[in-house]
Design an enzyme around this catalytic site. Structure first.
Site, PDB file in Angstrom:
ATOM      1  CB  VAL A 228       5.300   0.619   3.879  1.00  8.89           C
ATOM      2  CG1 VAL A 228       5.416   2.044   3.370  1.00  8.89           C
ATOM      3  CG2 VAL A 228       5.947   0.509   5.236  1.00  8.89           C
ATOM      4  CB  VAL A1042     -22.532 -18.809 -24.753  1.00  5.24           C
ATOM      5  CG1 VAL A1042     -21.890 -17.862 -25.731  1.00  5.24           C
ATOM      6  CG2 VAL A1042     -22.916 -18.064 -23.485  1.00  5.24           C
ATOM      7  CD  GLU A1221     -26.822 -19.635 -15.778  1.00  6.82           C
ATOM      8  OE1 GLU A1221     -27.497 -20.220 -16.637  1.00  6.82           O
ATOM      9  OE2 GLU A1221     -27.186 -18.584 -15.240  1.00  6.82           O
TER      10      GLU A1221
END
Ligand SMILES: Cc1cc2nc3c(=O)[nH]c(=O)nc-3n(C[C@H](O)[C@H](O)[C@H](O)COP(=O)(O)OP(=O)(O)OC[C@H]3O[C@@H](n4cnc5c(N)ncnc54)[C@H](O)[C@@H]3O)c2cc1C
Ligand code: FES
Length: 1289
Positions: A228, A1042, A1221
């Site tokens: 619901v 980074v 990566e």
């Protein structure tokens, strides 16, 4: 009934009394906004991600027992919590009081990265420990198996138990005695909570429940609210809710001679516990994989049955098991069978209005009666079944003749479907091969699925219908054999594999770090596995993300209205109804952005808001601003847009090629002479592979908060972004037409980004502050915008789908002499970074191989899909897969193993890349050899072949892939970085740099750098976050660089400071930093320094095809083994070994986390993550319920990561390498291991031709490629004779 009742419950031991509760309020926003307990996170709002897990405790005054269970706060209406105790992560432990052993261990074992999902993990484990202080591994797996695995790495270099706080159950929060007394003493009466739109009725006796049901026959009975509760995500809204509470009759457990009666109010988890002792194997099997632990604890048996979801796992089984439902109404009791009529909601067989389900009778099976359950989903755990089934056969005493047969399927119709006629026709037949054949044909005939059936995967579903029946046939035959071996000869050994579960053992793994130089000073943290700086705060929920910032005075909320058409003219936009709703302040349209609405990104014109011609579903059209999130979102749904569809609608790469719909021209790179080489090779092959896209699935959705400062047009913008400068200068300052020095962008940390928080974030951040001056022009008011998961997935795009075509010229020994490759990426409706992705894919197409002659061309296709963008790996995961697929095909043509052909073509020593950059491949070869050795490749290859020869329906596959990942951003300017370091007079140090903390641990590494350079303990150095105020003009955080770049800037700043302070230090070598800082101050020596790194020298000349675009290469190799089930397409990752050359690791614990997380994300990309679009360009997969990223149970059973010994890398930070990566690509070792297994299956079936398998290699593709008599039996639809539900883009 007790009108306008008081709601009483406890949160973390504190009593909460709500006098005027709104029944629409869910626990999650209540905790976060009202109680400011922001440790509990929003990740999806639909029970699918677990970020919002809390522990609910309830006291039962009858049994006097307390039940603790995990629950998803996003689906828990607070009205359902009367008398309950809620424990959130803040109640478990905090740095201010004491941290809990669970929190400590997760942090110290490096179990956090971005930390956004960590509080949910803590709560799952904490709840498990409350119930089982010494849990078994199975219990732990059960508690966490279905949890999404975004990036977590649990490892510890040494397992010294002494290091950890002991678990002391006496220290836990007790169940509040007040609630206990309340439950014991308070007269139990129905409670009613009345809100603006909804009334909540909580009856406490069966009688009151029936009365309420009579009064409100249309009102749903809410138990777990997991069905619901979906009204929030598009389900029906109910003005009245009836939610029974502690009604004894609904929790009944009765054992009788012929079966078990279970109360409809029991949770599925309770049912599972009860059945454990009752050996209802088939039901238990499904209860083990149904949803996650939290949903199983919330969802009730009755709610599950009555919901009658099309993919219900239990209903098919309960239906074939002849279960009956005990109903009650004012008129009295009655029983109805849980049969096909009930499941199809046939009025004569359904519950009547006013009737409730009290309990369910589940009969025991008889002698010679067999029941089995089957299911296949996109992922092993916590994924709705694609098809499931319950099957039962009864033979009667001896004879092997079918007396009764029932088969029910889920996932193939609007509800559970029973193959009644087929079963009827098979009665009286013996259980043999002829019956099997007839049964398959009858089932296919009866359970017919049209080509356009919702959910797609139609041929797969048809195949599963009969594959499951075949499994049932084999299973029953096997049992018959054990019961009466003389009469039933049973199966050939090699067929028995069809019945075994896929390889299942408990997970384990190893990570081998590099040793630091023994001569390194003990206090020097470089190279050591330091815990993530925010690790503990992640686990305590104290780490603050954008939406955790408290609501500000007068704050407004902005919600976007997006296009629902792929290509259309906007004829009109009617804002009147939306504007008339209470709380709505304004609607931002193109008009409000006059002069700034158009911009050029990467040279292509674009608009912030589009009000004329939309070019994809999900395009931003306008934005509603209201005084609350609920009102803004409600009003956004009332904006009426009239469209006129336009042609063409281009969605797929193939359509784009046909229409020549490309962004700019082709990109090209050529090396050697391909045409000449094709003339001298032994063989030429041509092939292609299609690769689907990928959703970023960062756990924290796009979030931004613009806060005007009240003077001089100054504004602070808090954004979950990878690129603050971009937000500040390009977007917010430009849109508001103020200089950038008035706008400051701050990013404390980001809950995952993966490339998805750059361009689209900028566009949304540009629009968000535009209504700042609306209600309060003099000062302006803060505006917040937080995307829901569904809209985030719809709007923001993801990894580019690819089509790769190749032509390879090779010698018979496997040497590839010429390669001609074409790449097409599906860029979507705007350019974004698509051409850059193509270029990077182009520069990395060679992966680890020396192709002496190479021609590469690439195109970015313009289509009518939301624009795709950067995603971890940036083109390489696609480009590399295309190359590896080509190599796999070459190997097949040469009759060699792919690994042999890979090794043969690999770069060997010092060589040249296709763009003529020098490469030293020594470490590549080293990684390959090391991986061969650590994985025992050769031995396991033999074992896999042996397994395959002995098993017909299960196959194993083994594959190894090498990795050469060039790191760099193609330009020096894009790699510059800056830092600012202050020393304060107490000797403490504050470091700031331009990098964003998104889970990769860059801030931790930067503190390690400062600690080494300044020769001070890490505890003396602090980092508050990233801001354009302290470090201006910083580059985007991405591309694995980074820590590299910012680390060099931090190092520079620290060295400057140290140089200034050296005379002072040498004068007082025994002094403290406080002494030196004071002395420097007294001598007017600046204690603050900026650091700068100008960027790696890099360039690329596309005209000549030559350059030095990258600074260095990360090398690696991964070997993966899988097992597949040829009948269902399921696969299990058995083992992966990864060897990486990472130079000198700055922090091996963080680096292992990056490698593992990237690998798992790659594994998801190549095997299960599947975006589905409608033929009209609407993205269907908009949440974790439809889009499956890997879960904990998908991690390879064995995962071993090791590094090569440290190697020198002169230009980088302490000779380290960037690792964010590269590991993604290694996930394709799993793809090729599956490929290997499928090839083995096909070979055994005599299918020796070429094997074309696209990515992701889902259960559907695996099953359909393992062709057999069942795939041949299914009806196939004529292409073009129907409109499919979804299309591959
Ligand atoms: C994230 C997620 C994952 C899921 N995964 C799976 C899965 O893998 N497999 C699967 O099979 N299901 C799955 N489900 C569905 C889940 O099993 C059902 O939502 C759940 O069982 C419904 O039970 P509930 O108590 O929450 O129902 P509620 O939402 O409380 O109620 C559902 C309906 O049942 C009616 N009802 C409830 N009790 C009674 C009663 N006693 N008498 C009469 N009517 C009653 C209500 O009126 C309402 O219409 C998943 C759901 C979620 C949210
Ligand atoms: S936010 Fe509740 S499960 Fe995702």
């Amino acid at each position: 009934m007790d009108g306008a009742a008081e709601l009483v419950f406890c949160v973390n031991g504190r009593k909460v009394i709500e006098k005027n509760v709104d029944p629409e309020t869910m626990l999650l926003p209540y905790l976060r906004k009202k109680l400011q307990l922001t440790g509990t996170k929003y990740g999806c709002g639909g029970g699918g991600c677990g970020a919002c897990t809390v522990m609910i405790s309830r006291y039962n005054p009858i049994t006097k027992r307390i039940r603790h269970y995990p629950a998803n706060a996003c689906l828990l209406p607070i009205c359902s919590l009367h008398g309950a105790a809620v424990t959130t992560v803040e109640g478990v432990g905090s740095t201010k009081a004491r941290i809990h052993p669970v929190q400590e261990r997760i942090a110290k074992c490096h179990g956090t990265q971005c930390g956004f999902c960590t509080p949910g993990m803590v709560m799952s484990i904490y709840t498990l420990l409350r119930n089982h202080p010494e849990p078994t591994l199975d219990q732990l797996t059960d508690a966490l198996g279905g949890r999404l695995y975004v990036c977590v790495c649990f490892s510890k270099d040494d397992d010294d138990e002494e290091e950890f706080l002991p678990l002391d159950p006496t220290q836990e929060l007790i169940f509040p005695p007040e609630l206990m007394i309340m439950a014991e003493k308070q007269p139990q009466r129905t409670r009613v909570f009345v809100g603006d739109r909804m009334t909540w009725i909580s009856p406490v006796t069966l009688k009151e429940l029936l009365e309420a049901k009579v009064k409100y026959p249309q009102a749903p009975i809410v138990m777990g609210n997991t069905s619901v509760g979906m009204w929030n995500s598009g389900g029906a809204f109910h003005p009245v809710i009836i939610s029974p509470e502690c009604i004894e009759e609904l929790s009944v457990v009765n054992h009788a001679d012929d079966g078990l009666t279970l109360g409809a109010g029991l949770s599925l988890a309770q049912v599972k516990e009860i059945l454990k002792t009752q050996t209802y194997h088939a039901l238990l099997k499904h209860l083990g994989t149904l949803a996650g632990c939290q949903i199983r604890n919330m969802a009730s048996l009755g709610g599950h049955i009555v919901s009658r979801h099309l993919d219900s796992d239990l209903n098919p089984l309960l239906a074939v098991g002849n279960c009956t439902l005990n109903l009650l109404s004012k008129e009295g009791e009655r029983q109805i069978p849980l049969n096909e009529q009930f499941l199809t909601k046939c009025p004569s067989a359904d519950l009547k209005p006013g009737e409730i389900l009290v309990s369910v009778n589940i009969p025991y099976s008889r002698k010679w009666e067999f029941v089995s359950a089957f299911r296949q989903a996109q992922r092993q755990q916590n994924a709705l079944a694609i098809v499931n089934s319950g099957m039962r056969v009864f033979f009667g005493e001896g004879g092997g003749i079918i007396r009764e047969l029932s088969i029910a399927y889920g996932g193939v119709g609007p509800t559970t479907i029973c193959a009644k006629n087929s079963c009827q026709k098979l009665i009286g037949r013996p259980w043999n091969e002829e019956m099997l054949d007839a049964a398959c044909r009858l089932i296919l005939d009866e359970v017919s699925l049209p080509g356009w059936a919702p959910g797609g995967k139609v041929e797969f579903k048809r195949t599963l219908l009969i594959s499951f029946f075949f499994k049932f046939y084999l299973k029953v035959s096997q049992i018959l054999k054990t019961m009466d071996p003389v009469r039933y000869p049973g199966l050939a050994d090699k067929y028995e594999s069809a019945l075994e579960d896929l390889h299942s053992r408990n997970h384990w793994g190893t990570s081998k770090y590099q040793d630091v130089d023994p001569k390194q000073l003990p206090q020097d943290p470089i190279g050591r596995p330091i815990m993530h700086l925010s690790g503990i705060k992640h686990t305590t929920g104290e780490a603050i993300y954008c939406d955790d910032m408290p609501v500000l005075d007068g704050e407004l909320f902005l919600a976007f209205v997006t296009s629902s058409r792929a290509h259309a003219e906007i004829v009109s936009i009617d804002l009147s109804e939306a504007l008339s709703l209470p709380g709505v302040v304004d609607i931002v349209t193109e008009e409000d952005l006059r002069g700034v609405n158009s911009f050029g990104l990467f040279g292509e014109p674009e608009k912030l808001l589009e009000t004329q011609e939309v070019s994809c579903v999900g395009q931003l059209v306008c934005a509603v601003v209201a005084d609350s999130e609920v009102q803004a979102k409600r009003a956004a749904k009332r904006v009426k847009i009239v469209y006129q569809d336009l042609e063409p609608v281009i969605l797929t790469i193939e359509e784009a090629i046909r229409h020549h719909s490309f962004f700019q021209g082709e990109r090209k790179l050529e090396y050697g002479n391909v045409d000449e080489a094709f003339k001298v090779v032994d063989q030429i092959l041509e092939g292609e592979i299609h690769m689907g896209g990928q959703e970023h699935f960062y756990m924290e959705t796009q979030s931004m908060l613009a806060v005007p400062k009240g003077e001089d047009q100054e504004m602070d913008v808090y954004v979950s972004s990878q690129f603050p400068k971009y937000i500040q200068v390009t977007w917010v300052a430009a849109t508001l037409k103020v200089p950038a020095n008035k706008i400051m962008c701050h990013v404390k940390r980001v809950g995952g980004a993966f490339g998805g928080k750059v361009t689209k974030t900028g566009i949304m951040a540009a629009i968000t502050p535009s209504p700042v001056g609306v209600t309060c022009p003099s000062h302006g008011c803060p505006v917040r915008c937080i995307l829901e998961r569904g809209e985030d997935m719809l709007i923001t795009g993801g990894r580019h789908p690819y089509l790769g075509k190749y032509k390879a010229g090779f010698m018979n020994d496997g040497r590839i002499l010429a390669l001609d490759v074409e790449h097409y990426c599906n860029g979507g409706s705007t350019l974004d970074e698509s051409l850059f992705v193509i270029e990077i894919g182009l520069l990395k197409v060679d992966n680890a191989y020396k192709f002496p002659n190479l021609r590469f061309r690439g195109w970015a296709c313009r289509t009518n899909l939301p624009s795709n963008t950067a995603l971890r790996g940036f083109g390489f995961p696609q480009s590399g897969l295309i190359t590896e697929n080509c190599i796999t095909e070459v190997a097949a043509k040469c009759g060699l193993s792919p690994e042999k052909v890979r090794m043969m073509n690999m770069y060997k020593e010092i060589d040249q890349t296709p763009y003529k950059q020098e490469i030293d491949a020594t470490n590549l070869i080293q990684c390959w050899k090391e991986c061969m050795a650590t994985s025992s490749y050769s031995l396991r290859k033999v074992a896999v072949e042996k397994f395959n020869s002995e098993n017909y329906w299960k196959k194993k596959g083994l594959a190894m892939v090498p990795l050469k990942f060039p790191v760099g951003v193609l330009s020096t300017a894009a790699a510059q970085a800056a830092a600012l370091v202050h020393i304060y007079l107490d000797g403490s140090v504050l470091v700031t740099h331009g990098g964003i903390e998104m889970g990769q641990g860059v801030h931790t590494k930067m503190i390690q750098v400062a600690s080494r350079e300044l020769r001070m303990p890490m505890s003396n150095v602090h980092l508050r976050g990233t801001s354009t105020e302290t470090v201006p003009n910083a580059n985007v955080s991405g591309g694995s660089l980074v820590a590299d770049l910012n680390g060099l800037a931090v190092k520079d700043a620290c060295q400057t400071l140290l140089k200034r302070l050296e005379p002072i230090i040498s004068k007082n070598p025994k002094g403290t930093w406080k002494d030196w800082a004071q002395a420097a101050f007294d001598e007017s020596i600046s204690l603050s320094a900026t650091g700068y790194f100008r960027g790696y020298e890099s360039h690329m000349n596309w005209e000549t095809g030559e350059g030095h675009p990258f600074e260095y290469f990360v090398f690696g190799a991964a070997c993966s083994e899988v097992e597949i089930d040829c009948l269902t397409g399921a696969h299990k990752n058995i083992r992966t070994d990864i060897v990486m050359d990472i130079g000198h690791s700055i922090n091996p614990a963080l680096d292992v986390g990056q490698i593992e997380g990237a690998f798992i994300q790659g594994m998801g990309l190549y095997t299960i993550e599947e975006l589905k679009y409608s033929p009209q360009g609407v993205l269907y997969t908009r949440g974790p319920d439809q889009y499956k990223i890997p879960a904990v149970s998908d991690v390879p059973t064995e995962l071993h990561v090791s590094f090569l010994p440290p190697s020198q890398n002169s230009n980088t930070l302490y000779s380290s390498k960037g690792l964010g990566e590269p590991g993604v690509f290694l996930g394709c070792s799993v793809f090729f291991a599956i490929h290997d297994a499928v090839r083995a299956a096909r070979q055994e079936r005599g299918l020796l031709g070429p094997l074309k398998l696209d990515s992701p290699l889902t259960p559907e593709k695996i099953r359909m490629a393992c062709e057999d008599k069942f795939t041949k039996m299914i009806p196939r639809d004529e292409p073009g004779s129907y409109v499919p539900w979804n299309i591959p883009v």
